[in-house]
Design a protein around this motif. Structure first.
Motif, mmCIF file in Angstrom:
data_model
loop_
_atom_site.group_PDB
_atom_site.id
_atom_site.type_symbol
_atom_site.label_atom_id
_atom_site.label_comp_id
_atom_site.label_asym_id
_atom_site.label_seq_id
_atom_site.Cartn_x
_atom_site.Cartn_y
_atom_site.Cartn_z
ATOM 1 N N GLY A 214 -16.330 28.253 -57.101
ATOM 2 C CA GLY A 214 -14.945 28.726 -57.067
ATOM 3 C C GLY A 214 -14.726 29.767 -58.142
ATOM 4 O O GLY A 214 -15.397 29.766 -59.169
ATOM 5 N N ALA A 215 -13.797 30.652 -57.881
ATOM 6 C CA ALA A 215 -13.434 31.667 -58.878
ATOM 7 C C ALA A 215 -12.144 31.233 -59.563
ATOM 8 O O ALA A 215 -11.094 31.190 -58.917
ATOM 9 N N PRO A 216 -12.232 30.886 -60.842
ATOM 10 C CA PRO A 216 -11.023 30.441 -61.545
ATOM 11 C C PRO A 216 -9.912 31.496 -61.529
ATOM 12 O O PRO A 216 -8.730 31.157 -61.488
ATOM 13 N N GLY B 87 -11.222 32.865 -49.075
ATOM 14 C CA GLY B 87 -10.948 33.825 -50.134
ATOM 15 C C GLY B 87 -10.570 35.180 -49.578
ATOM 16 O O GLY B 87 -10.297 35.344 -48.388
ATOM 17 N N CYS B 88 -10.621 36.139 -50.455
ATOM 18 C CA CYS B 88 -10.187 37.490 -50.121
ATOM 19 C C CYS B 88 -11.231 38.194 -49.251
ATOM 20 O O CYS B 88 -12.349 37.693 -49.061
ATOM 21 N N GLY B 89 -10.890 39.359 -48.765
ATOM 22 C CA GLY B 89 -11.788 40.137 -47.919
ATOM 23 C C GLY B 89 -13.097 40.458 -48.609
ATOM 24 O O GLY B 89 -14.163 40.419 -47.995
ATOM 25 N N HIS C 132 -15.430 40.324 -59.421
ATOM 26 C CA HIS C 132 -15.620 38.862 -59.517
ATOM 27 C C HIS C 132 -15.885 38.241 -58.145
ATOM 28 O O HIS C 132 -16.477 37.173 -58.057
ATOM 29 N N CYS C 133 -15.466 38.905 -57.079
ATOM 30 C CA CYS C 133 -15.730 38.388 -55.732
ATOM 31 C C CYS C 133 -17.242 38.411 -55.451
ATOM 32 O O CYS C 133 -17.769 37.502 -54.805
ATOM 33 N N SER C 134 -17.924 39.457 -55.936
ATOM 34 C CA SER C 134 -19.373 39.520 -55.734
ATOM 35 C C SER C 134 -20.100 38.560 -56.677
ATOM 36 O O SER C 134 -21.165 38.051 -56.344
HETATM 37 FE FE1 FES Z 1 -11.036 36.266 -56.013
HETATM 38 FE FE2 FES Z 1 -11.839 37.972 -54.243
HETATM 39 S S1 FES Z 1 -12.844 36.137 -54.820
HETATM 40 S S2 FES Z 1 -9.927 37.973 -55.237
#
Ligand code: FES
Length: 139
Positions: free
Chosen positions: A33-35, A62-64, A105-107
């Protein structure tokens, strides 16, 4: 913010969405997970007896960019050894998808998901290897 064509392509046509049975032999599961944003990514790899990743699946809430990153890495890891998969860096993903700094951070999530899936696989195989050694010495 505009997404790159490659992000849009993976977002609209995500590759390898789905799950494996996490208890199946050779399957490694990573959930990260991304905090920063609360997005969650599950990445699974299926590794054959030669140590090669023969299949991969993901589910990402999550996001695109996170969906595109996970879709892309499921394509990249197929056919790779575990060590080769571990060598994939988030910067490679960000570059391939032309992610802007705010989406880096998505990558990172995708790189972490690969590492988590490999650790899970190794933990499972550690147990299996011990069993194998025991059988050999008993023979
Ligand atoms: Fe957090 Fe993309 S994973 S905005």
């Amino acid at each position: 913010m505009a997404y790159s064509d490659k992000v849009i392509d993976h977002y609209e046509n995500p590759r390898n969405v789905g799950s494996f049975d996490k208890d199946e032999d050779g399957v490694g599961t990573g959930v990260v997970g991304a905090p920063a944003c609360g997005d969650v990514m599950k990445l699974q790899i299926k590794i054959n007896d030669e140590g090669v990743i023969e299949d991969a699946k993901f589910k990402t809430y999550g996001c695109g960019s996170a969906i595109a990153s996970s879709s892309l890495v499921t394509e990249w890891v197929k056919g790779k050894t575990v060590d080769e998969a571990l060598a994939i860096k988030n910067s490679d993903i960000a570059e391939a998808l032309a992610l802007p700094p705010v989406k880096i951070h998505c990558s990172v999530l995708a790189e972490d998901a690969i590492k988590a899936a490999v650790s899970d696989y190794k933990a499972k195989m550690g147990v299996a290897d011990e069993g194998y050694e025991v059988c050999k010495s008993a023979a």
